[in-house]
Design a protein around this motif. Structure first.
Motif, PDB file in Angstrom:
ATOM      1  N   PHE A   1      30.480 -28.767 -33.001  1.00  0.00           N
ATOM      2  CA  PHE A   1      29.363 -27.992 -32.448  1.00  0.00           C
ATOM      3  C   PHE A   1      29.616 -26.502 -32.623  1.00  0.00           C
ATOM      4  O   PHE A   1      30.763 -26.055 -32.744  1.00  0.00           O
ATOM      5  CB  PHE A   1      29.194 -28.316 -30.961  1.00  0.00           C
ATOM      6  CG  PHE A   1      28.488 -29.624 -30.732  1.00  0.00           C
ATOM      7  CD1 PHE A   1      27.107 -29.712 -30.888  1.00  0.00           C
ATOM      8  CD2 PHE A   1      29.202 -30.756 -30.373  1.00  0.00           C
ATOM      9  CE1 PHE A   1      26.451 -30.914 -30.675  1.00  0.00           C
ATOM     10  CE2 PHE A   1      28.553 -31.964 -30.159  1.00  0.00           C
ATOM     11  CZ  PHE A   1      27.174 -32.048 -30.326  1.00  0.00           C
TER      12      PHE A   1
ATOM     13  N   SER B   1      32.497 -24.264 -30.965  1.00  0.00           N
ATOM     14  CA  SER B   1      33.622 -25.078 -30.533  1.00  0.00           C
ATOM     15  C   SER B   1      34.769 -24.901 -31.527  1.00  0.00           C
ATOM     16  O   SER B   1      34.554 -24.960 -32.735  1.00  0.00           O
ATOM     17  CB  SER B   1      33.212 -26.543 -30.458  1.00  0.00           C
ATOM     18  OG  SER B   1      34.363 -27.345 -30.382  1.00  0.00           O
TER      19      SER B   1
ATOM     20  N   SER C   1      36.175 -33.093 -30.936  1.00  0.00           N
ATOM     21  CA  SER C   1      35.704 -33.758 -29.720  1.00  0.00           C
ATOM     22  C   SER C   1      36.860 -34.562 -29.124  1.00  0.00           C
ATOM     23  O   SER C   1      37.754 -34.987 -29.854  1.00  0.00           O
ATOM     24  CB  SER C   1      34.538 -34.685 -30.037  1.00  0.00           C
ATOM     25  OG  SER C   1      35.015 -35.959 -30.379  1.00  0.00           O
TER      26      SER C   1
ATOM     27  N   LYS D   1      24.899 -27.409 -28.795  1.00  0.00           N
ATOM     28  CA  LYS D   1      25.005 -28.692 -28.091  1.00  0.00           C
ATOM     29  C   LYS D   1      23.694 -29.185 -27.491  1.00  0.00           C
ATOM     30  O   LYS D   1      23.316 -30.333 -27.636  1.00  0.00           O
ATOM     31  CB  LYS D   1      25.977 -28.537 -26.927  1.00  0.00           C
ATOM     32  CG  LYS D   1      27.399 -28.824 -27.260  1.00  0.00           C
ATOM     33  CD  LYS D   1      28.194 -28.688 -25.980  1.00  0.00           C
ATOM     34  CE  LYS D   1      29.609 -28.282 -26.333  1.00  0.00           C
ATOM     35  NZ  LYS D   1      30.360 -27.897 -25.144  1.00  0.00           N
TER      36      LYS D   1
ATOM     37  N   VAL E   1      30.411 -36.320 -31.715  1.00  0.00           N
ATOM     38  CA  VAL E   1      29.365 -35.987 -30.739  1.00  0.00           C
ATOM     39  C   VAL E   1      29.644 -36.685 -29.410  1.00  0.00           C
ATOM     40  O   VAL E   1      29.502 -36.111 -28.337  1.00  0.00           O
ATOM     41  CB  VAL E   1      27.982 -36.428 -31.286  1.00  0.00           C
ATOM     42  CG1 VAL E   1      26.896 -36.173 -30.254  1.00  0.00           C
ATOM     43  CG2 VAL E   1      27.679 -35.712 -32.598  1.00  0.00           C
TER      44      VAL E   1
ATOM     45  N   VAL F   1      31.396 -35.346 -25.956  1.00  0.00           N
ATOM     46  CA  VAL F   1      31.300 -33.897 -25.792  1.00  0.00           C
ATOM     47  C   VAL F   1      30.325 -33.615 -24.653  1.00  0.00           C
ATOM     48  O   VAL F   1      29.214 -34.144 -24.637  1.00  0.00           O
ATOM     49  CB  VAL F   1      30.797 -33.230 -27.099  1.00  0.00           C
ATOM     50  CG1 VAL F   1      30.609 -31.733 -26.901  1.00  0.00           C
ATOM     51  CG2 VAL F   1      31.771 -33.501 -28.237  1.00  0.00           C
TER      52      VAL F   1
ATOM     53  N   VAL G   1      25.774 -32.602 -24.217  1.00  0.00           N
ATOM     54  CA  VAL G   1      24.925 -33.094 -25.300  1.00  0.00           C
ATOM     55  C   VAL G   1      23.839 -33.981 -24.688  1.00  0.00           C
ATOM     56  O   VAL G   1      24.125 -34.836 -23.860  1.00  0.00           O
ATOM     57  CB  VAL G   1      25.739 -33.905 -26.336  1.00  0.00           C
ATOM     58  CG1 VAL G   1      24.837 -34.424 -27.446  1.00  0.00           C
ATOM     59  CG2 VAL G   1      26.843 -33.038 -26.904  1.00  0.00           C
TER      60      VAL G   1
END
Ligand code: BES
Ligand code: MN
Ligand code: ZN
Length: 495
Positions: free
Chosen positions: A23, A26, A30, A81, A116, A119, A122
């Motif tokens: 993301f 970041s 993750s 995100k 994803v 995280v 989201v």
């Protein structure tokens, strides 16, 4: 391509390339990907930490770490995100897949879902993440080779997708939904001389046999007995006989009629006596996309074992200018009993659909959704989006929700009565075109509406059914439009 799921993130995957994503803003992987660190190598972690990669959507970087287990690591940006949508993920998975297919490697490992999943912040649940990624990979990796005789360049023959056991079913759903779409794409991309009305009916029957769907194929004599004179009128100009196909899955449900899907199956549209100009006429093999979508959707319904009662119908014909062809000014009867003056033989889709929609009444359906490459006007109005029209707001809402879920672009057009004014004929009950230039997509739908007496939505997929160039999970050629909308609608219909 084979899609293989692995349930342990640290499982050693003997592939030269790993694909992952981060993301925006970041600088770490993750949390779900932690156990993979050792295999990725320290230089990947260091690279992310340096901030050289922003993680913006559309950003992509290829690393050759040297210290890890993979020869190359491909990192995609996921953007912000809270902005990530399921369709953005589907597109990303499709783009990654097409890039891998061009990389001359037999295999790659995808950690896109894990990038994803887990995280915080989201807005997508994990099941949706894994479902859409599996879907995007298979849809994006599609290529129609057709009748090329040279050897195909190497593409990925196995993609290994990490999916935690709890979400394996979601990924399998995505795979099934994509495969129904690919089946439709294959039918559509086939040249019209290899996909005649009887070929199309045979393909539907083959699908039905393989997946436990009941199927009946009507030949010309049966179509005559069923009084489908509009379908017969369209097919008169061709040496290929028409077909009408009835597919059925599940059992009648008490108190609720079946959900019926209907498709236009013109395997080639030359325009008939009102012949089309030569430019791009070769594309008119895709005029059976509506029928193909019904076949793909019934395949999905059966493979997903959806609860309820589903019917798929399509009329198949060529539209050709042979010596017996319908002439402008001819009048044909319809199954419904209404007579139609054929002003323009190129407005043939609404004719064959009218007989199919009339037949649909016999199922006492709870709803009917048809789809058709019906008007060039829809391409002008909406481009690569589906035009939706109907007679029932609640059904339209459900169709719209299904389209939003599946990432298919769909927009409603109005159905005011005035749009039917031009359909009055001096010699018959109806004429098949208004003759005016305005709102051709809507007047076509108004024509269809006359043959319905149930909650109904019509999808004009003329623009959505074909792609001129590769993008995301839509490679050039047949898009397999409406298959995923139908599948999602069917999934919720009897709950
Ligand atoms: N199959 C065409 C519609 C079409 C055109 C689909 C371009 C995809 C791309 C349909 O049968 C047709 O010819 N429609 C006519 C209607 C007209 C005669 C009122 C059209 O759109 O020109
Ligand atoms: Mn036409
Ligand atoms: Zn057509």
């Amino acid at each position: 391509m084979k899609l293989r799921l692995v349930a342990r993130v640290e499982a050693r995957v003997p592939a030269p390339v790993a694909v992952l994503a981060v993301f925006e803003g970041s600088r770490t992987l993750s949390p779900v990907l932690e156990p993979l660190q050792a295999q990725l190598g320290d230089s990947v972690a260091a690279f992310l930490k340096s901030g050289a990669f922003k993680g913006e959507s559309g950003e992509v970087r290829e690393l050759t770490p040297g210290d890890g287990k993979f020869e190359r690591v491909l990192i995609f940006g996921l953007g912000k995100k809270d902005k990530l949508t399921a369709d953005a993920l589907r597109k990303l998975a499709g783009n990654a897949q097409r890039r891998m297919d061009g990389a001359k490697i037999p295999k790659y490992a995808s950690y896109l879902g894990a990038s994803v999943d887990g995280v915080k912040g989201v807005g997508l649940d994990a099941a949706t993440v894994y479902e859409t990624i599996a879907e995007g990979m298979l849809l994006g990796g599609y290529q129609y080779r057709g009748y090329k005789t040279d050897k195909a360049p190497q593409r990925v023959d196995e993609a290994v997708l990490f999916v935690p056991r709890a979400h394996a079913d979601a990924a399998k759903r995505g795979q099934i939904i994509a495969e129904g779409t690919l089946y439709a794409r294959d039918l559509i991309n086939s040249p019209a001389n290899y996909m005649t009305p009887s070929d199309l009916a045979d393909a539907a029957a083959r699908m039905a046999r393989n997946h436990g769907v009941k199927v009946t194929v009507w030949n010309r004599q049966r179509i005559e007995r069923e009084r489908m004179h509009l379908l017969l009128g369209v097919s008169r100009g061709s040496v290929e006989e028409p077909r009408f196909v009835v597919m059925e899955y599940g059992k009648p449900v008490k108190g609720k009629g079946p959900l019926v899907f209907v498709g236009k199956g013109i395997t080639f549209d030359s325009g008939g006596i009102s012949i089309k100009p030569a430019a791009n006429m070769e594309q008119m093999k895709y005029d059976m996309s509506g029928a193909a979508a019904v076949v793909g959707a019934m395949m999905n319904v059966a493979r997903l074992q959806l609860k309820g009662h589903f019917v798929g119908l399509f009329a198949a014909s060529e539209n050709m200018p042979g010596g017996k062809a319908t002439k402008p000014g001819d009048v044909h009867n319809s199954r419904d009993g209404k007579t139609v003056e054929i002003i323009n033989t190129d407005a043939e889709g609404r004719l064959i659909l009218a007989d199919a929609l009339s037949y649909a009444k016999e199922f006492k359906p709870s709803a009917v959704v048809d789809n058709a490459t019906l008007t060039g006007a829809c391409v002008i109005a909406l481009g690569h989006a589906i035009g939706a029209m109907g007679n029932d707001a609640a059904l339209m809402d459900r169709v719209r929700a299904a389209a939003e879920y599946s990432g298919e672009r769909l927009w409603e057009l109005p159905m005011w009565d005035e749009y039917a004014d031009g359909l009055k004929s001096a010699v018959a009950d109806l004429r098949n075109v208004t003759g005016g230039r305005g709102a051709g997509t809507i007047s076509a739908a108004k024509f269809l509406e006359k043959f319905t007496d149930y909650p109904w939505v019509h999808l004009d997929i003329a623009g959505a059914a074909w792609e001129d160039k590769d993008s995301g999970y839509r490679p050039r050629g047949a898009a397999g439009a409406a298959v995923r909308v139908f599948t999602k609608l069917a999934d919720g219909w009897f709950r």
